[in-house]
Design an enzyme around this catalytic site. Structure first.
Site, PDB file in Angstrom:
ATOM      1  N   LYS A  57       0.884  -1.033  -0.132  1.00 36.19           N
ATOM      2  CA  LYS A  57       0.325   0.076   0.125  1.00 36.19           C
ATOM      3  C   LYS A  57       0.992   1.615   0.087  1.00 36.19           C
ATOM      4  CE  LYS A  57      -3.210  -1.538  -0.580  1.00 36.19           C
ATOM      5  NZ  LYS A  57      -3.342  -2.703  -2.115  1.00 36.19           N
ATOM      6  N   HIS A 117       7.330  -7.455  -2.094  1.00 37.86           N
ATOM      7  CA  HIS A 117       7.396  -7.061  -0.924  1.00 37.86           C
ATOM      8  C   HIS A 117       7.649  -7.292   0.157  1.00 37.86           C
ATOM      9  CE1 HIS A 117       3.580  -4.424  -1.626  1.00 37.86           C
ATOM     10  NE2 HIS A 117       2.678  -5.453  -2.203  1.00 37.86           N
ATOM     11  N   SER A 147      -4.365   2.420   4.467  1.00 37.31           N
ATOM     12  CA  SER A 147      -4.724   1.826   2.977  1.00 37.31           C
ATOM     13  C   SER A 147      -4.908   1.176   3.196  1.00 37.31           C
ATOM     14  CB  SER A 147      -3.666   2.521   1.912  1.00 37.31           C
ATOM     15  OG  SER A 147      -4.575   1.540   1.204  1.00 37.31           O
TER      16      SER A 147
HETATM   17  S1  PPS Z   1       0.052  -2.623  -3.193  1.00 33.45           S
HETATM   18  O1  PPS Z   1      -1.487  -4.271  -3.511  1.00 33.45           O
HETATM   19  O2  PPS Z   1       0.389  -3.568  -2.045  1.00 33.45           O
HETATM   20  O3  PPS Z   1       0.026  -2.815  -4.751  1.00 33.45           O
HETATM   21  O4  PPS Z   1      -0.811  -1.784  -3.500  1.00 33.45           O
HETATM   22  P1  PPS Z   1      -0.178  -0.261  -4.365  1.00 33.45           P
HETATM   23  O5  PPS Z   1      -0.112  -0.302  -5.253  1.00 33.45           O
HETATM   24  O6  PPS Z   1       1.568  -0.537  -2.810  1.00 33.45           O
HETATM   25  O7  PPS Z   1      -1.021   0.854  -3.266  1.00 33.45           O
HETATM   26  C1  PPS Z   1      -2.397   1.008  -3.768  1.00 33.45           C
HETATM   27  C2  PPS Z   1      -2.401   2.396  -2.775  1.00 33.45           C
HETATM   28  O8  PPS Z   1      -1.518   3.278  -4.298  1.00 33.45           O
HETATM   29  C3  PPS Z   1      -2.571   4.805  -4.396  1.00 33.45           C
HETATM   30  N1  PPS Z   1      -2.676   4.443  -5.719  1.00 33.45           N
HETATM   31  C4  PPS Z   1      -1.829   5.700  -6.555  1.00 33.45           C
HETATM   32  N2  PPS Z   1      -2.112   7.122  -5.735  1.00 33.45           N
HETATM   33  C5  PPS Z   1      -1.326   8.206  -6.294  1.00 33.45           C
HETATM   34  N3  PPS Z   1      -1.275   7.858  -7.561  1.00 33.45           N
HETATM   35  C6  PPS Z   1      -1.579   7.141  -8.371  1.00 33.45           C
HETATM   36  N4  PPS Z   1      -1.563   7.134  -8.875  1.00 33.45           N
HETATM   37  C7  PPS Z   1      -1.794   6.088  -8.017  1.00 33.45           C
HETATM   38  N5  PPS Z   1      -1.863   4.889  -8.205  1.00 33.45           N
HETATM   39  C8  PPS Z   1      -2.142   4.086  -6.610  1.00 33.45           C
HETATM   40  C9  PPS Z   1      -3.752   4.144  -4.563  1.00 33.45           C
HETATM   41  O9  PPS Z   1      -4.701   4.813  -4.497  1.00 33.45           O
HETATM   42  C10 PPS Z   1      -3.358   2.898  -2.563  1.00 33.45           C
HETATM   43  O10 PPS Z   1      -3.605   4.052  -1.737  1.00 33.45           O
HETATM   44  P2  PPS Z   1      -5.238   5.035  -0.822  1.00 33.45           P
HETATM   45  O11 PPS Z   1      -4.233   5.549  -0.146  1.00 33.45           O
HETATM   46  O12 PPS Z   1      -5.690   3.168  -0.868  1.00 33.45           O
HETATM   47  O13 PPS Z   1      -5.576   4.758  -1.943  1.00 33.45           O
END
Ligand code: PPS
Length: 304
Positions: A57, A117, A147
């Site tokens: 996340k 991860h 998240s």
């Molecule tokens: S995972 O399942 O661990 O691979 O998830 P991960 O991709 O690391 O994290 C998901 C969170 O990143 C946010 N996210 C973004 N934020 C800003 N800009 C972009 N382009 C973007 N893409 C993914 C996503 O919304 C999740 O955060 P939260 O706070 O839940 O919205």
């Protein structure tokens, strides 16, 4: 679009969902990763692999999409060739009959983008032996906790999260998948002293994605025209990724990820934790945080 990797044959057997985590060398992981650990440990990295390492996340999908766009010179259509988890396989994710990052990667031509991860001490040795470049992306603990709580609810590989208060307690104790956030971010931060690791922050990326993307390009020794960089930034904005089926995980069957519970692309902001932490939770979190992060030079912005 090719569709879902092996995450398609599943309706016949749901027994792998909502199972309790198993512990490997003190780190809680999905039971099936622990069961097949020998396969993960003996993973063969190649010198031109690029590893994307994150605590869950923390912006994994975002930086993965940026990197695939860089590798494809800003061609958004090429990046829509398949789902993000096919373009950038999740190395250690092994779920019998469903997903196998190790065999997916074995078939993939170079140069590969690889997601992990794993905490630094569990990374397969071959990455170090091959001196692979690594991009680590970190995000502040409070936003990660929020998240992750929503992700636990919608992604059924995780055990049930319980209430927010119960989940937060588990998060602080490191009793969630991939273990302690504190150990993860500190472990990779220390490693960057003697390994080729670019350490990025989600908050910096939100603040100035162009500046951070330039850092990535420099780290990779690549030079792209400004108009190409602008295309990359447009394609990887939250708004674009949210509606892009190859980036928003909507190609994963609902039985595994139920986006009606919470969308994968949920909010994408900094400081959403303020809408979830009570004053008491925040105080307890802060004093524990200070203790756990004492002595580290690592600094996070919890708001901007
Ligand atoms: S995972 O399942 O661990 O691979 O998830 P991960 O991709 O690391 O994290 C998901 C969170 O990143 C946010 N996210 C973004 N934020 C800003 N800009 C972009 N382009 C973007 N893409 C993914 C996503 O919304 C999740 O955060 P939260 O706070 O839940 O919205």
């Amino acid at each position: 679009m090719e569709g879902t990797l092996s995450i398609s044959r599943m309706d016949d057997n749901e027994s792998f969902l909502r199972r309790k985590l198993e512990t490997l060398r003190g780190v809680p992981l999905f039971w099936s990763i622990v069961e097949k650990w020998a396969k993960v440990e003996s993973f063969q990295a190649r010198p031109d692999d690029l590893l994307i390492s994150t605590y869950p996340k923390s912006g994994t999908t975002w930086i993965s999409e940026i990197l695939d766009m860089i590798y494809n010179n800003g061609d958004a259509e090429k990046c829509k060739r398949d789902a993000i988890y096919v373009r950038v396989p999740f190395m250690e994710l092994i779920v019998p009959g469903i997903a196998n990052g190790i065999s997916q990667l074995a078939k993939m031509p170079s140069p590969r983008l690889i997601k992990t991860h794993l905490p630094v001490q569990l990374l397969p040795e071959s990455f170090w032996e091959n001196n692979c470049k690594i991009i680590y992306m970190a995000r502040n603990a409070k936003d990660v906790a929020v998240s992750y709580y929503y992700f636990y609810q919608m992604a059924k590989m995780h055990p049930e999260p319980g209430t927010w208060d119960e989940f937060l307690e588990k998060f602080v104790a490191g009793e969630v998948a991939f273990g302690s956030w504190y150990d993860h971010v500190k472990g990779w931060w220390e490693k960057k002293k003697d390994k080729p690791i670019l350490y990025l922050f989600y908050e910096d990326m939100k603040e100035d994605p162009k500046r951070e993307t330039q850092k990535v390009l420099q780290f990779l020794g690549k030079d792209l025209k400004e108009e190409v960089v602008d295309k990359i930034l447009h394609h990887t904005s939250f708004q674009e990724m949210q509606k892009n089926p190859t980036a928003n995980y909507r190609m994963v069957p609902k039985a595994h990820m139920d986006q009606s519970v919470s969308p994968f692309m949920r909010k994408g902001t900094v400081a959403d934790w303020k809408n979830h932490f009570t004053v008491a939770q925040n105080e307890a979190f802060d004093s524990d945080y200070e203790e756990k992060m004492k002595g580290s030079t690592l600094q996070f912005r919890m708001e901007m």
